[in-house]
Design a protein around this motif. Structure first.
Motif, short mmCIF file in Angstrom:
data_model
loop_
_atom_site.label_atom_id
_atom_site.label_comp_id
_atom_site.label_asym_id
_atom_site.label_seq_id
_atom_site.Cartn_x
_atom_site.Cartn_y
_atom_site.Cartn_z
N UNK A 58 -5.24 -0.92 -3.73
CA UNK A 58 -3.92 -1.34 -4.20
C UNK A 58 -3.22 -2.12 -3.10
N UNK A 59 -2.50 -3.16 -3.50
CA UNK A 59 -1.67 -3.88 -2.54
C UNK A 59 -0.68 -2.88 -1.95
N UNK A 60 -0.45 -2.97 -0.64
CA UNK A 60 0.48 -2.05 0.02
C UNK A 60 1.86 -2.12 -0.64
N UNK A 61 2.26 -3.29 -1.08
CA UNK A 61 3.58 -3.43 -1.73
C UNK A 61 3.62 -2.65 -3.05
N UNK A 62 2.54 -2.66 -3.82
CA UNK A 62 2.48 -1.88 -5.05
C UNK A 62 2.54 -0.39 -4.74
N UNK A 63 1.76 0.03 -3.76
CA UNK A 63 1.76 1.44 -3.38
C UNK A 63 3.14 1.89 -2.93
N UNK A 64 3.81 1.06 -2.15
CA UNK A 64 5.16 1.42 -1.69
C UNK A 64 6.10 1.60 -2.87
#
Length: 133
Positions: A58-64
């Motif tokens: 997952x993109x880190x931005x999505x996870x955040x």
């Protein structure tokens, strides 16, 4: 006589990526198959055989967004990859290093009877490579 309740099974391992293209390149070196998989999106899963444990990136931005804080890689191995032979451990670790990725622990013969190495993906998730000696 009561029947045992079904047990959960491990279905997927997840990591996050701040640079999806670089992460996909790293996991390709570990043998993951991205043929035909869209890789410039926020959630990527390489092809796996039915019933196999899946890798989710997952993109880190999505996870955040999902967890409410910046993801942080573990300071120990997140998962391990079984290699067919000790020489495959050496080969894969060498390919990781040659491609500019991090080899945390160079291949060595562990006292528990395995050839062992630890590599890190671009975001710091650590993956053990091992094979029986």
């Amino acid at each position: 006589m009561s029947l045992a309740a079904p047990r959960p099974v491990l279905d997927a391992i997840a990591v996050t990526a701040t640079d999806m293209a670089r992460s996909v390149a790293f996991y390709r070196l570990l043998g993951f198959d991205f043929e035909g998989v869209e890789t410039n999106i926020d959630h990527v899963e390489p092809n796996t055989a039915p019933g196999s444990v899946r890798l989710m990136i997952d993109a880190a931005s999505l996870s955040e967004t999902l967890i409410g804080e910046k993801p942080r890689p573990a300071n120990h191995s997140a998962f391990a990859m079984l290699c067919a032979t000790p020489s495959e451990v050496d080969r894969v670790a060498g390919e990781i290093a040659s491609a500019g990725f991090s080899v945390v622990d160079a291949p060595w013969d562990a006292f528990w009877g395995q050839r062992y190495a630890t590599v890190a993906d671009p975001d710091g998730y650590k993956i053990d490579l091992f094979a029986p000696l």
